[in-house]
Write an enzyme that holds these catalytic residues in place. Structure first.
Site, PDB file in Angstrom:
ATOM      1  N   GLY A   1       9.535  -8.587  19.996  1.00 57.99           N
ATOM      2  CA  GLY A   1       8.276  -7.895  19.793  1.00 57.99           C
ATOM      3  C   GLY A   1       8.493  -6.493  19.249  1.00 57.99           C
TER       4      GLY A   1
ATOM      5  CB  SER B   1      13.263 -12.902  19.670  1.00 57.51           C
ATOM      6  OG  SER B   1      12.481 -12.983  20.855  1.00 57.51           O
TER       7      SER B   1
ATOM      8  CG  ASN C   1       7.976 -15.609  14.161  1.00 63.83           C
ATOM      9  OD1 ASN C   1       9.171 -15.611  14.418  1.00 63.83           O
ATOM     10  ND2 ASN C   1       7.074 -15.165  15.015  1.00 63.83           N
TER      11      ASN C   1
ATOM     12  CB  THR D   1      -0.914   0.003   1.239  1.00 67.26           C
ATOM     13  OG1 THR D   1      -1.651  -1.218   1.287  1.00 67.26           O
ATOM     14  CG2 THR D   1      -1.880   1.182   1.204  1.00 67.26           C
TER      15      THR D   1
ATOM     16  CG  HIS E   1      13.475 -17.398  21.196  1.00 61.36           C
ATOM     17  ND1 HIS E   1      12.198 -16.889  21.083  1.00 61.36           N
ATOM     18  CD2 HIS E   1      14.156 -16.546  22.014  1.00 61.36           C
ATOM     19  CE1 HIS E   1      12.097 -15.789  21.798  1.00 61.36           C
ATOM     20  NE2 HIS E   1      13.273 -15.554  22.366  1.00 61.36           N
ATOM     21  CG  ASN E   2       9.089 -18.035  18.948  1.00 61.88           C
ATOM     22  OD1 ASN E   2      10.061 -17.367  19.283  1.00 61.88           O
ATOM     23  ND2 ASN E   2       8.193 -17.578  18.099  1.00 61.88           N
TER      24      ASN E   2
ATOM     25  CD  GLU F   1       7.782 -16.219  23.287  1.00 65.14           C
ATOM     26  OE1 GLU F   1       6.633 -15.953  22.882  1.00 65.14           O
ATOM     27  OE2 GLU F   1       8.822 -15.815  22.712  1.00 65.14           O
ATOM     28  CE1 TYR F   2       4.476 -20.346  21.191  1.00 66.20           C
ATOM     29  CE2 TYR F   2       2.772 -21.976  21.561  1.00 66.20           C
ATOM     30  CZ  TYR F   2       3.286 -20.936  20.822  1.00 66.20           C
ATOM     31  OH  TYR F   2       2.615 -20.489  19.711  1.00 66.20           O
TER      32      TYR F   2
ATOM     33  CB  VAL G   1       5.297  -9.641   3.882  1.00 63.49           C
ATOM     34  CG1 VAL G   1       5.723  -8.335   3.219  1.00 63.49           C
ATOM     35  CG2 VAL G   1       6.070 -10.820   3.285  1.00 63.49           C
TER      36      VAL G   1
ATOM     37  CB  ALA H   1       5.312 -16.602   7.886  1.00 64.42           C
TER      38      ALA H   1
ATOM     39  NE  ARG I   1       0.937 -20.327  24.419  1.00 71.62           N
ATOM     40  CZ  ARG I   1       1.591 -19.288  23.946  1.00 71.62           C
ATOM     41  NH1 ARG I   1       1.242 -18.783  22.760  1.00 71.62           N
ATOM     42  NH2 ARG I   1       2.596 -18.739  24.605  1.00 71.62           N
TER      43      ARG I   1
ATOM     44  CE  LYS J   1      11.665 -14.965  17.084  1.00 73.36           C
ATOM     45  NZ  LYS J   1      10.259 -15.330  16.996  1.00 73.36           N
TER      46      LYS J   1
END
Length: 473
Positions: A132, A130, A104, A35, A187-188, A191-192, A76, A78, A289, A184
């Protein structure tokens, strides 16, 4: 006009913040967005950084604005959007230009893209980021996979924008093709597990001790000053302390108990299973989760079985809080140990030679799982004491000896009280199974031989053997 050092496509939240970070660190950056109006709007709102931002209204203009060899960061969604963006860029870029996927991505896609570009003159980097929005703007942890040559081209920019731990950049080249995105992903996964175990401790405090959010917040705040010092513990205290403007209640008390996920946790579990590496705490966290998303089913089950009769935990408050702190500490160690074990397995499987000390170091600041413990982990991997498993590093043997009795007591108390602690329970089960010199799988091998003639090994003897099942039958 002076050429930009680097380009970026995708001015969403993460892309915009990363672009501002690059500009703030003194690097000229060319930006493009599908855009196109967003491009001019972004520059107009960049304030004193606007002079370092080159707005581009086409991919051809973007390519022209960057100094060769041109590195272009793609921020953009994934999956297919990344492939579409690569296809569009191939017609505009030249030999030695570098495409950098900073989303990601599934590392399998990164490996595929790397191979698809071989022979084209272009090269590809899969870059895990990583931290945020805040990390993207002020300093994330950056995990790079690709050729070392392409890393050298962008190293100056990436180390400049990364988080710093005592002045040391939290950005590094970790290996070829999918190495950065794989790290990564794990890593996540960690994190979970970390988030789930924190939530389980919160549940014990809330339901087992009848503590309100405002009482629990300072508990986590105090823990953040000690062995549990970490970003997730820090923000847990802040989340619990916050009030809802609409109701005046603690915000956490008006949030629906249904957790979302974007796939990286699931990928970490799938890869662990494919590699044959146990990552039980991570698996339990991902499953928790999924279970949380089944809100209607859980409410129906509560009606069918009756509300859980939670028994309040009767114990001296100070001693129980100490046990909860140590239980969470032990669970976190087990989750990290599992994550690093999965990365070691992948490193061997794919020939990446992942630098474990470096990974621990670049996670010490900027990323979501940053914690005080990672400095000790970096030292453990550097000294060679954690080659097989982090749990075998002398420093962590000492730490776990002091902490695992508390984990055991908390898991037992939670079970007796009817409080679900799946990740903490899985961490304890993993630890107990890992340190048991003779387990119970001898019986499983006997069963497998009985029904499938799979054979078994005998203690102290070489070869495959079968049992006397036919005669016994």
């Amino acid at each position: 006009m002076e050429k930009a050092e680097i380009g970026l496509i995708g001015l969403g939240t993460m892309g915009s913040n990363l672009a501002l970070n690059i500009a703030e660190k003194g690097h000229r950056i060319a930006v493009f967005n599908r855009t196109v109006s967003r491009v001019d709007e972004f520059k107009a709102n960049a304030g004193e950084l606007a002079d370092r931002i080159v707005p581009c209204h086409s991919l051809a203009e973007l390519a022209e604005a960057i100094r060769p060899p041109r590195p272009v960061i793609i921020m953009v969604l994934a999956g297919k959007p990344v492939d579409e963006q690569i296809a569009a860029l191939r017609g505009e870029l030249e030999a030695n230009d570098i495409l950098i996927d900073a989303g990601n991505a599934n590392f399998h896609d990164t490996v595929r893209r790397f191979r698809e570009l071989e022979g084209s003159g272009l090269t590809f980097i899969g870059m895990g980021v990583s931290g945020g929005e805040e990390g993207a703007r002020h300093g994330p942890s950056i995990m790079v996979g690709g050729t070392e040559e392409s890393w050298k081209r962008v190293e100056g920019v990436l180390t400049a924008i990364s988080a710093k731990f005592k002045g040391e950049p939290c950005a590094a080249w970790l290996g070829p093709d999918g190495a950065g995105h794989f790290v990564k992903t794990i890593h996540n996964g960690i994190e979970y597990a970390d988030m789930q175990m924190i939530a389980e401790i919160y549940g014990i405090l809330r339901d087992g001790l009848s503590m309100g959010a405002k009482e629990i917040a300072p508990v986590f705040g105090t823990w953040n000053k000690g062995r549990l010092n970490s970003y997730l513990i820090e923000i847990t205290a802040k989340v619990l302390a916050a009030d809802d403007a609409k109701t005046g209640k603690p915000v956490v008390d008006v949030i629906l108990d249904r957790a979302g996920q974007k796939g990286t946790g699931k990928w970490s579990v799938i890869e662990a299973q494919q590699l044959g590496i146990p990552a039980t705490a991570i698996e339990a966290a991902v499953a928790a989760r999924v279970l949380s998303s089944l809100k209607d089913e859980r409410q129906a089950a509560e009606k069918a079985y009756g509300a859980l009769a939670v028994e309040k935990i009767d114990a001296p408050r100070d001693a129980l809080l100490k046990d909860l702190e140590l239980a969470l500490f032990a669970g976190k160690i087990a989750a990290y140990a599992q994550g690093f074990a999965v990365m070691a397995g992948a490193s061997n499987e794919f020939g990446w030679k992942l630098p474990m000390p470096t990974i621990a170091k670049i996670w010490r600041a900027g990323c979501i799982i940053r914690s005080e413990m990672l400095d000790t982990m970096a030292e453990a991997f550097s000294s060679g004491g954690a080659e097989k498993n982090l749990l075998m590093a002398p420093a962590f043997v000492t730490l776990m000896k002091g902490a695992h009795p508390s984990l055991r007591r908390i898991v037992a108390r939670a079970a007796e009280a009817g409080l679900p602690v799946p990740a903490l329970s899985s961490a304890l089960g993993y630890f107990d199974a890992y340190r048991q010199g003779r387990g119970t799988s001898n019986l499983i091998q006997g069963q497998r031989d009985f029904f499938g003639a799979h054979g078994f090994e005998r203690i102290g003897e070489q070869g495959a053997f079968h049992g006397p099942w036919n005669s016994a039958d």
